[in-house]
Design an enzyme around this catalytic site. Structure first.
Site, PDB file in Angstrom:
ATOM      1  N   LYS A  91       0.832  -1.196   0.000  1.00 29.25           N
ATOM      2  CA  LYS A  91       0.000   0.000   0.000  1.00 29.25           C
ATOM      3  C   LYS A  91       0.882   1.269   0.000  1.00 29.25           C
ATOM      4  O   LYS A  91       2.092   1.186   0.230  1.00 29.25           O
ATOM      5  CB  LYS A  91      -0.936  -0.041   1.217  1.00 29.25           C
ATOM      6  CG  LYS A  91      -1.940  -1.204   1.174  1.00 29.25           C
ATOM      7  CD  LYS A  91      -2.847  -1.190   2.415  1.00 29.25           C
ATOM      8  CE  LYS A  91      -3.937  -2.246   2.348  1.00 29.25           C
ATOM      9  NZ  LYS A  91      -4.855  -2.161   3.520  1.00 29.25           N
ATOM     10  N   PHE A 123     -15.390   4.248   7.625  1.00 27.94           N
ATOM     11  CA  PHE A 123     -14.025   4.606   7.213  1.00 27.94           C
ATOM     12  C   PHE A 123     -13.813   4.494   5.705  1.00 27.94           C
ATOM     13  O   PHE A 123     -12.702   4.694   5.219  1.00 27.94           O
ATOM     14  CB  PHE A 123     -13.004   3.726   7.964  1.00 27.94           C
ATOM     15  CG  PHE A 123     -13.213   2.236   7.779  1.00 27.94           C
ATOM     16  CD1 PHE A 123     -12.763   1.572   6.646  1.00 27.94           C
ATOM     17  CD2 PHE A 123     -13.864   1.498   8.758  1.00 27.94           C
ATOM     18  CE1 PHE A 123     -12.945   0.208   6.477  1.00 27.94           C
ATOM     19  CE2 PHE A 123     -14.069   0.121   8.600  1.00 27.94           C
ATOM     20  CZ  PHE A 123     -13.607  -0.517   7.446  1.00 27.94           C
ATOM     21  N   ARG A 176      -1.360 -14.274   4.666  1.00 28.55           N
ATOM     22  CA  ARG A 176      -2.176 -13.604   5.699  1.00 28.55           C
ATOM     23  C   ARG A 176      -1.481 -13.695   7.061  1.00 28.55           C
ATOM     24  O   ARG A 176      -1.495 -12.749   7.839  1.00 28.55           O
ATOM     25  CB  ARG A 176      -3.578 -14.231   5.799  1.00 28.55           C
ATOM     26  CG  ARG A 176      -4.475 -14.082   4.591  1.00 28.55           C
ATOM     27  CD  ARG A 176      -5.241 -12.792   4.481  1.00 28.55           C
ATOM     28  NE  ARG A 176      -6.111 -12.430   5.548  1.00 28.55           N
ATOM     29  CZ  ARG A 176      -6.891 -11.334   5.512  1.00 28.55           C
ATOM     30  NH1 ARG A 176      -6.891 -10.538   4.437  1.00 28.55           N
ATOM     31  NH2 ARG A 176      -7.651 -11.013   6.515  1.00 28.55           N
ATOM     32  N   THR A 202      -5.615  -7.145  10.809  1.00 28.51           N
ATOM     33  CA  THR A 202      -6.005  -5.929  10.073  1.00 28.51           C
ATOM     34  C   THR A 202      -5.629  -4.674  10.847  1.00 28.51           C
ATOM     35  O   THR A 202      -5.085  -3.724  10.285  1.00 28.51           O
ATOM     36  CB  THR A 202      -7.536  -5.952   9.843  1.00 28.51           C
ATOM     37  OG1 THR A 202      -7.879  -7.160   9.159  1.00 28.51           O
ATOM     38  CG2 THR A 202      -7.972  -4.762   9.015  1.00 28.51           C
ATOM     39  N   ARG A 237       2.405  -6.123   9.410  1.00 27.40           N
ATOM     40  CA  ARG A 237       1.573  -5.013   9.897  1.00 27.40           C
ATOM     41  C   ARG A 237       1.945  -4.614  11.325  1.00 27.40           C
ATOM     42  O   ARG A 237       1.925  -3.437  11.676  1.00 27.40           O
ATOM     43  CB  ARG A 237       0.098  -5.404   9.816  1.00 27.40           C
ATOM     44  CG  ARG A 237      -0.422  -5.429   8.377  1.00 27.40           C
ATOM     45  CD  ARG A 237      -1.778  -6.089   8.293  1.00 27.40           C
ATOM     46  NE  ARG A 237      -2.455  -5.837   7.030  1.00 27.40           N
ATOM     47  CZ  ARG A 237      -3.642  -6.369   6.702  1.00 27.40           C
ATOM     48  NH1 ARG A 237      -4.270  -7.161   7.576  1.00 27.40           N
ATOM     49  NH2 ARG A 237      -4.199  -6.109   5.545  1.00 27.40           N
ATOM     50  N   ASN A 258      -1.901  -0.047   7.246  1.00 24.87           N
ATOM     51  CA  ASN A 258      -1.401  -1.381   7.587  1.00 24.87           C
ATOM     52  C   ASN A 258      -0.564  -2.008   6.476  1.00 24.87           C
ATOM     53  O   ASN A 258      -0.418  -3.221   6.395  1.00 24.87           O
ATOM     54  CB  ASN A 258      -2.543  -2.294   8.048  1.00 24.87           C
ATOM     55  CG  ASN A 258      -3.647  -2.414   7.018  1.00 24.87           C
ATOM     56  OD1 ASN A 258      -3.498  -1.953   5.882  1.00 24.87           O
ATOM     57  ND2 ASN A 258      -4.738  -3.052   7.384  1.00 24.87           N
ATOM     58  N   HIS A 301      -1.871  -5.409   1.596  1.00 23.38           N
ATOM     59  CA  HIS A 301      -3.148  -6.098   1.422  1.00 23.38           C
ATOM     60  C   HIS A 301      -2.865  -7.533   1.005  1.00 23.38           C
ATOM     61  O   HIS A 301      -1.979  -7.780   0.185  1.00 23.38           O
ATOM     62  CB  HIS A 301      -3.983  -5.429   0.319  1.00 23.38           C
ATOM     63  CG  HIS A 301      -5.160  -6.255  -0.108  1.00 23.38           C
ATOM     64  ND1 HIS A 301      -6.348  -6.255   0.591  1.00 23.38           N
ATOM     65  CD2 HIS A 301      -5.317  -7.155  -1.120  1.00 23.38           C
ATOM     66  CE1 HIS A 301      -7.192  -7.107   0.002  1.00 23.38           C
ATOM     67  NE2 HIS A 301      -6.587  -7.657  -1.028  1.00 23.38           N
TER      68      HIS A 301
HETATM   69  N1  UDP Z   1      -9.794  -0.809   7.581  1.00 21.79           N
HETATM   70  C1  UDP Z   1      -9.805   0.324   8.368  1.00 21.79           C
HETATM   71  N2  UDP Z   1     -10.507   0.315   9.548  1.00 21.79           N
HETATM   72  C2  UDP Z   1     -11.167  -0.792   9.980  1.00 21.79           C
HETATM   73  C3  UDP Z   1     -11.160  -1.943   9.170  1.00 21.79           C
HETATM   74  C4  UDP Z   1     -10.463  -1.923   7.986  1.00 21.79           C
HETATM   75  O1  UDP Z   1      -9.193   1.351   8.007  1.00 21.79           O
HETATM   76  O2  UDP Z   1     -11.777  -0.755  11.056  1.00 21.79           O
HETATM   77  C5  UDP Z   1      -9.068  -0.798   6.287  1.00 21.79           C
HETATM   78  C6  UDP Z   1      -7.685  -1.412   6.398  1.00 21.79           C
HETATM   79  O3  UDP Z   1      -6.798  -0.712   5.512  1.00 21.79           O
HETATM   80  C7  UDP Z   1      -7.935  -2.823   5.911  1.00 21.79           C
HETATM   81  C8  UDP Z   1      -8.938  -2.568   4.804  1.00 21.79           C
HETATM   82  O4  UDP Z   1      -9.786  -1.553   5.316  1.00 21.79           O
HETATM   83  O5  UDP Z   1      -6.740  -3.441   5.450  1.00 21.79           O
HETATM   84  C9  UDP Z   1      -9.756  -3.786   4.395  1.00 21.79           C
HETATM   85  O6  UDP Z   1     -10.414  -4.296   5.524  1.00 21.79           O
HETATM   86  P1  UDP Z   1     -10.553  -5.862   5.756  1.00 21.79           P
HETATM   87  O7  UDP Z   1     -11.558  -6.059   6.846  1.00 21.79           O
HETATM   88  O8  UDP Z   1     -10.798  -6.551   4.453  1.00 21.79           O
HETATM   89  O9  UDP Z   1      -9.118  -6.275   6.358  1.00 21.79           O
HETATM   90  P2  UDP Z   1      -7.871  -7.046   5.686  1.00 21.79           P
HETATM   91  O10 UDP Z   1      -8.426  -8.141   4.823  1.00 21.79           O
HETATM   92  O11 UDP Z   1      -7.087  -6.014   4.892  1.00 21.79           O
HETATM   93  O12 UDP Z   1      -7.094  -7.570   6.843  1.00 21.79           O
HETATM   94 MG    MG Z   2      -9.837  -8.022   3.350  1.00 21.28          MG
END
Ligand code: UDP
Ligand code: MG
Length: 167
Positions: free
Chosen positions: A10, A58, A91, A97, A108, A122, A125
């Site tokens: 990112k 968000f 992952r 996350t 992360r 974070n 992705h």
């Molecule tokens: N995100 C955020 N606040 C939250 C949850 C998610 O800013 O409370 C953002 C964060 O950049 C995250 C992305 O949204 O990586 C996608 O969210 P997801 O739940 O898919 O998490 P990921 O798969 O990236 O772990």
């Molecule tokens: Mg996701």
């Protein structure tokens, strides 16, 4: 079972010069990189990528974040990693996350932060499951940009398509 996963470094990861560190961490998985490029993220691409989060409070900040608006340049690095249990392995290396909750040894956990305005920066992705990986890889890459055959393709003749070429 061999799987593919989309990885995005990112804008915060690129801005902080973490590309090498992140790729080194990911190389621990012994997975194969089968596609890679730097992408200028359009508003449309950003919104398609995160469409499932469109009702979250968000969301608009997330779109700005992935488009690079908080980091000065509209770019991310997109890669496809391929191999045994690729999604689970990547992952696990990425971590939770929420970067404050991610284990310190994960990407992360080591490099992420939550900004004072509450955006999770974070760093990376990783697709969450095989269906998401397929959707995302097809969104970010064309078949010829990937060096293995992941999904069925077809050949079409595109007429009168405007493309940019070297002058
Ligand atoms: N995100 C955020 N606040 C939250 C949850 C998610 O800013 O409370 C953002 C964060 O950049 C995250 C992305 O949204 O990586 C996608 O969210 P997801 O739940 O898919 O998490 P990921 O798969 O990236 O772990
Ligand atoms: Mg996701």
């Amino acid at each position: 079972m061999n799987q593919a996963t989309l990885i995005l470094i990112k804008p915060d990861g690129l801005k902080k010069s973490l590309t090498g560190n992140i790729l080194t961490r990911l190389s621990e998985t012994k997975l194969e990189i089968v596609a890679a490029k730097i992408v200028r993220v359009s508003d449309e691409l950003a919104r398609k990528h995160y469409y499932h989060l469109k009702d979250k409070p968000f969301f608009e900040d997330l779109i700005k974040y992935i488009k690079g608006e908080f980091h000065g340049r509209r770019k991310v690095m997109a890669l496809v990693y391929w191999g045994e249990s690729a999604i689970e392995k990547c992952r696990a290396l990425a971590g939770a996350t929420n970067p404050e909750e991610a284990e310190a040894t994960t990407i992360r956990g080591a490099y992420g932060r939550i900004t004072t305005s509450g955006v999770y920066e974070n760093v990376i992705h990783v697709s969450a499951n095989e269906a998401e990986a397929e959707r995302e890889i097809k969104l970010w890459f064309q078949p010829d940009e990937i060096i293995v055959d992941l999904y069925p393709t077809k050949e079409i003749i595109e007429k009168e398509k405007k493309v940019r070429v070297w002058a």
